[in-house]
Each structure stands twice: as C-alpha cells, then as structure tokens.
Design a protein around this motif. Structure first.
Motif, short mmCIF file in Angstrom:
data_model
loop_
_atom_site.label_atom_id
_atom_site.label_comp_id
_atom_site.label_asym_id
_atom_site.label_seq_id
_atom_site.Cartn_x
_atom_site.Cartn_y
_atom_site.Cartn_z
N ILE A 193 48.11 51.17 33.36
CA ILE A 193 48.02 52.54 32.84
C ILE A 193 47.86 52.43 31.33
O ILE A 193 48.77 52.00 30.62
CB ILE A 193 49.28 53.36 33.20
CG1 ILE A 193 49.47 53.38 34.71
CG2 ILE A 193 49.17 54.78 32.66
CD1 ILE A 193 50.75 54.05 35.15
N ASP A 194 46.69 52.78 30.84
CA ASP A 194 46.39 52.62 29.43
C ASP A 194 47.31 53.48 28.57
O ASP A 194 47.76 54.55 28.97
CB ASP A 194 44.93 53.00 29.17
CG ASP A 194 44.50 52.68 27.75
OD1 ASP A 194 44.60 53.57 26.90
OD2 ASP A 194 44.10 51.53 27.50
N PHE A 198 47.26 60.10 30.00
CA PHE A 198 48.32 61.10 30.11
C PHE A 198 48.66 61.32 31.57
O PHE A 198 47.77 61.57 32.39
CB PHE A 198 47.89 62.42 29.48
CG PHE A 198 48.89 63.53 29.67
CD1 PHE A 198 50.01 63.63 28.86
CD2 PHE A 198 48.72 64.47 30.68
CE1 PHE A 198 50.93 64.65 29.05
CE2 PHE A 198 49.64 65.49 30.88
CZ PHE A 198 50.74 65.58 30.06
N LEU A 199 49.93 61.20 31.91
CA LEU A 199 50.41 61.48 33.26
C LEU A 199 51.21 62.77 33.24
O LEU A 199 52.16 62.91 32.47
CB LEU A 199 51.30 60.34 33.78
CG LEU A 199 50.61 59.21 34.55
CD1 LEU A 199 49.69 58.43 33.64
CD2 LEU A 199 51.63 58.29 35.18
N SER A 200 50.84 63.72 34.10
CA SER A 200 51.56 64.98 34.15
C SER A 200 52.88 64.84 34.88
O SER A 200 53.76 65.68 34.76
CB SER A 200 50.71 66.05 34.84
OG SER A 200 50.51 65.72 36.20
N ASP A 201 53.03 63.75 35.65
CA ASP A 201 54.24 63.57 36.45
C ASP A 201 54.32 62.10 36.83
O ASP A 201 53.34 61.35 36.72
CB ASP A 201 54.18 64.44 37.71
CG ASP A 201 55.53 64.55 38.41
OD1 ASP A 201 56.53 64.05 37.84
OD2 ASP A 201 55.58 65.11 39.51
N LEU A 202 55.48 61.68 37.28
CA LEU A 202 55.62 60.34 37.82
C LEU A 202 55.04 60.30 39.23
O LEU A 202 54.98 61.32 39.91
CB LEU A 202 57.09 59.94 37.86
CG LEU A 202 57.87 60.04 36.55
CD1 LEU A 202 59.33 59.67 36.77
CD2 LEU A 202 57.26 59.15 35.48
N ASN A 219 52.69 50.96 29.84
CA ASN A 219 52.57 51.54 28.50
C ASN A 219 53.41 52.81 28.33
O ASN A 219 52.90 53.89 28.03
CB ASN A 219 51.11 51.81 28.16
CG ASN A 219 50.36 50.55 27.79
OD1 ASN A 219 50.78 49.83 26.89
ND2 ASN A 219 49.29 50.26 28.49
N SER A 220 54.70 52.65 28.57
CA SER A 220 55.70 53.72 28.39
C SER A 220 55.56 54.85 29.41
O SER A 220 56.19 55.89 29.28
CB SER A 220 55.64 54.31 26.97
OG SER A 220 55.93 53.31 26.01
N LYS A 221 54.73 54.65 30.44
CA LYS A 221 54.64 55.61 31.53
C LYS A 221 55.59 55.14 32.64
O LYS A 221 56.30 54.16 32.49
CB LYS A 221 53.22 55.71 32.05
CG LYS A 221 52.14 55.87 30.99
CD LYS A 221 52.37 57.07 30.10
CE LYS A 221 51.15 57.37 29.23
NZ LYS A 221 50.77 56.28 28.33
N GLY A 222 55.58 55.85 33.77
CA GLY A 222 56.55 55.46 34.77
C GLY A 222 56.21 55.88 36.18
O GLY A 222 55.14 56.40 36.47
N CYS A 242 58.41 50.57 30.52
CA CYS A 242 58.17 51.24 31.80
C CYS A 242 59.44 51.95 32.23
O CYS A 242 60.55 51.48 31.98
CB CYS A 242 57.73 50.22 32.85
SG CYS A 242 57.37 50.94 34.48
N PHE A 243 59.27 53.10 32.89
CA PHE A 243 60.39 53.86 33.43
C PHE A 243 60.21 54.02 34.93
O PHE A 243 59.12 54.32 35.41
CB PHE A 243 60.48 55.24 32.78
CG PHE A 243 61.51 56.13 33.41
CD1 PHE A 243 62.85 56.01 33.08
CD2 PHE A 243 61.15 57.09 34.35
CE1 PHE A 243 63.81 56.81 33.68
CE2 PHE A 243 62.10 57.90 34.95
CZ PHE A 243 63.43 57.77 34.61
N ILE A 244 61.28 53.79 35.69
CA ILE A 244 61.26 53.95 37.14
C ILE A 244 62.46 54.79 37.55
O ILE A 244 63.59 54.48 37.20
CB ILE A 244 61.32 52.59 37.86
CG1 ILE A 244 60.11 51.72 37.49
CG2 ILE A 244 61.39 52.77 39.36
CD1 ILE A 244 60.19 50.31 38.03
N GLU A 245 62.22 55.85 38.31
CA GLU A 245 63.33 56.67 38.80
C GLU A 245 64.12 55.90 39.86
O GLU A 245 65.34 55.78 39.77
CB GLU A 245 62.82 58.00 39.37
CG GLU A 245 62.59 59.06 38.31
CD GLU A 245 62.39 60.43 38.91
OE1 GLU A 245 62.47 60.58 40.16
OE2 GLU A 245 62.15 61.37 38.13
#
Length: 373
Positions: A193-194, A198-202, A219-222, A242-245
C-alpha cells in the motif's frame, strides 16, 4: 465462433448480434459483445497482440463455454461484464488493463476465475479524469491485482488474487481505496500500500501462501482483521508502520512473523498463539530492532520473540507472551515471558476516601467486604 482476436482479423466481427462477419476489428471507442448468437456451442477465442475495446460484455454460447486463451495485453476503456457461467478466462494469462475515463465505471466479473493480471488505471490520467470504479461482484484471479488511480469502491465484495498493490506514486490523482467490508485473500508473496494511497476504511486480509515470504508494506495504513492461513512454514514480513485491529491465524504449523529494522506494528487485539512443536517465531529479518505495541491480547503461549525494542516507557502496554515462550534476546521491558495475569476485581468500600497508588483501605475483593485489599 472460434477465431483469433487481433488488430487485423475481421472474420469474426459483426456490427449486429448474430449478423454477417467482416466488420473491422474493435478500437478503443467500440463496445464489444460476446453473446448467445456468437456461436451455438462452445468455442475458443485466441487473443493475440494488444487488443482494445471500450465496454466489454461477455456471455456464453447457447451450450458450452466461450474460452479465451493467449498471453498478451487486453485493454478495456469502459465497463466490464462477465456472465456467471459459460465464460472461461483462466486460460488467458496475459494482462487486463482497465483504462476507462468514464467518470463512473463498473467492473462486474461475477467471480469468474481470471488467469491474467488486472491493473486499474495508468500514468496517463490527469486530475480532471478521476474515475470512480465500482465493483459489482466478487473478483477471483490467479494473477496480480493493482489499482493505480481514481476512487476504487469494492462495495464489500471480496478480492482473491496473487499479489495486491495500491500503487499511488507517480499517479495523479492518487488512488482512493474504499474497501467497505471486503476480504482480500492473498495467495502470493506481497501486499503493498503506497504511502500516498488513501484508505477510507480498514479491510480484512487473509494470507494463504504456504511456500515463501509474504511481504506486507502498509505505509502507516492498516487492516481490520489480518488472518494468517494456509498450512506451510512461510514467513510474514512487515516493513514500516502498520496497524491491525485483530491479528489472528488458523495455521497449526510453525512459522515466522518477521520485521525489517525500524518496523512498527500496532495490534489492537493479538490472538496469535503457538503450540508445543509449532512455535511461532516473532523476530527481525536481520539486524536492528522493531516495535510491537499490543493494546489487548488473548492468553497466548509458545512464541519465540526476539529483538523487539518496545519498552514500557515509550509507552507500550505489557505483552505477555506466555510461560512457555522463549527469546533470543534484545527485547524491551514491554515483552514479558509469562502467562497473561488473571484480572482482579476490586470494589470501593471506603466511602469518602482518597484514591491513589498506595491507599488500600477503601478497596475490597467483594461487594461490601472488608477494606484493605
């Protein structure tokens, strides 16, 4: 019927459904239809060279299937539709390129297994040509899936592919990915994920590759739910932040979760646990350190966790890796090789009193019980 689709063959094209052959080969401004009048029984279309059309609609013949073969490039400048039956695309192993500039474009593959790679958008778009791409069905492929530009709405439909890329660098406008409740099933070795995407949601991710390293560059997305599946001993490697719920697995064999130096993984709910004879290693790829911040966890065990720099002063909550877990060293104080403590329930019984770190008089272990707990 059977024939070759290239830029010169006119023997198989008509201007009307079931009409006489001899029409020119399609161009990027022409809509292309395969329907029940294209042939009465099953037939094969061989794709040769770079072929183009505007919208593409494929339905099967009256009986059997239309099968596409070849390994070249197939460019589509409009909407895409494949019927749920009577269409075979697993034998076309080239490259689909969705290059529409229609403001709202639909992709409806109806779960037909595609053997080719699939790329959405290219570098030739300007900011005024931002396309909204709408998936209308599940997508299934043995090739790669890449989204380069525009707004891509999955509408909650699942995506199964080899490798997955949101590739925003150098593209204008940068891709906006709206996953809804989509589950992405990755059978290959990389999800990227560059940083400009932009991700609107996980979204949910399931890894099924069982034979090699799977690289996760978020890249700080999750991810909403990150599931390590399959039956092998492959490695899942994280690079960057990275973030993971929810981080979980269905695998029962030993495997490795590794980090490139400087990686930072935050997990809201850690559920990964090894077993006797099936230890899960959590470690560096080479030298340096990484950070692992676990906010909440299940009772886990049989991990081998090493070189994790997370420290209680950063702050990071303690991560209880289990009494049978081990280390090769290099961990910060947040990593504790012990079982997750059982929570203690306290009751306030002191009336008017001071609550601080040392006063025990107002606290009891039972409702209305004696203070001093």
């Amino acid at each position: 019927g059977a024939g070759t689709w290239n830029t010169t063959n006119t023997a198989n094209w008509s201007d009307t459904s079931g009409g006489a052959a001899g029409a020119s080969a399609p161009t990027l401004v022409d809509d292309v239809y395969f329907d029940s009048a294209s042939n009465a029984t099953g037939y094969t279309v061989t794709v040769s060279g770079t072929i183009v059309s505007r919208s593409l609609s494929i339905n099967g013949p009256l009986t059997g299937s239309v099968t596409f073969s070849g390994g070249s490039t197939w460019q589509i400048y409009g909407n895409i539709f494949f019927a749920t039956s009577g269409v075979v695309l697993s034998t076309f192993t080239g490259a689909f390129q969705a290059l529409s500039k229609i403001p709202t474009t639909t992709i409806n593959t109806n779960g037909v297994v595609i053997g080719a790679s699939f790329t959405v958008g290219n570098a030739g778009y300007s900011p005024t040509e931002a396309v909204v791409w709408n998936m209308q069905s599940a997508y299934s492929s043995t090739g790669n899936f890449t989204v380069n530009t525009g707004t891509f709405n999955t509408n909650g439909y699942s995506i199964t592919c080899t490798n997955f890329t949101l590739n925003a660098s150098g593209y204008s406008p940068a891709v906006r990915f709206s996953p809804g409740n989509t589950t992405l099933t990755l059978t290959g070795t990389a999800i990227t994920i560059d940083t400009q995407a932009f991700l609107s949601d996980l979204f949910n991710l399931t890894l099924t590759n069982s034979v090699s390293t799977v690289n996760v560059i978020a890249n700080s997305k999750g991810f909403k739910t990150f599931t390590i599946a399959g039956t092998g001993t492959n490695t899942v490697t994280f690079t960057g932040a990275c973030f993971i719920e929810t981080f979980q697995h269905t695998r029962t064999s030993a495997y490795t979760i590794s980090f490139n130096t400087g990686a930072n993984l935050t997990v809201q709910n850690w559920k990964i646990s090894g077993a006797l004879g099936a230890v899960v290693a959590v470690q560096l790829v080479s030298t340096g350190s990484y950070s692992l911040n676990v906010i909440k966890q299940d009772a886990v065990d049989y991990l081998r966790i090493s070189s994790c720099a997370s420290d209680l002063t950063t702050p990071a909550p303690p991560f209880y890796a289990g009494a049978n877990s081990t280390t090769l060293g290099g961990n910060g104080s947040a990593i504790i090789l012990a079982a997750l403590p059982t929570p203690t329930t306290y009751y306030w019984v002191g009336g008017s009193a001071t609550w601080n770190a040392t006063n025990t008089l107002p606290w009891s272990l039972s409702s209305g019980g004696a203070g001093g707990a």
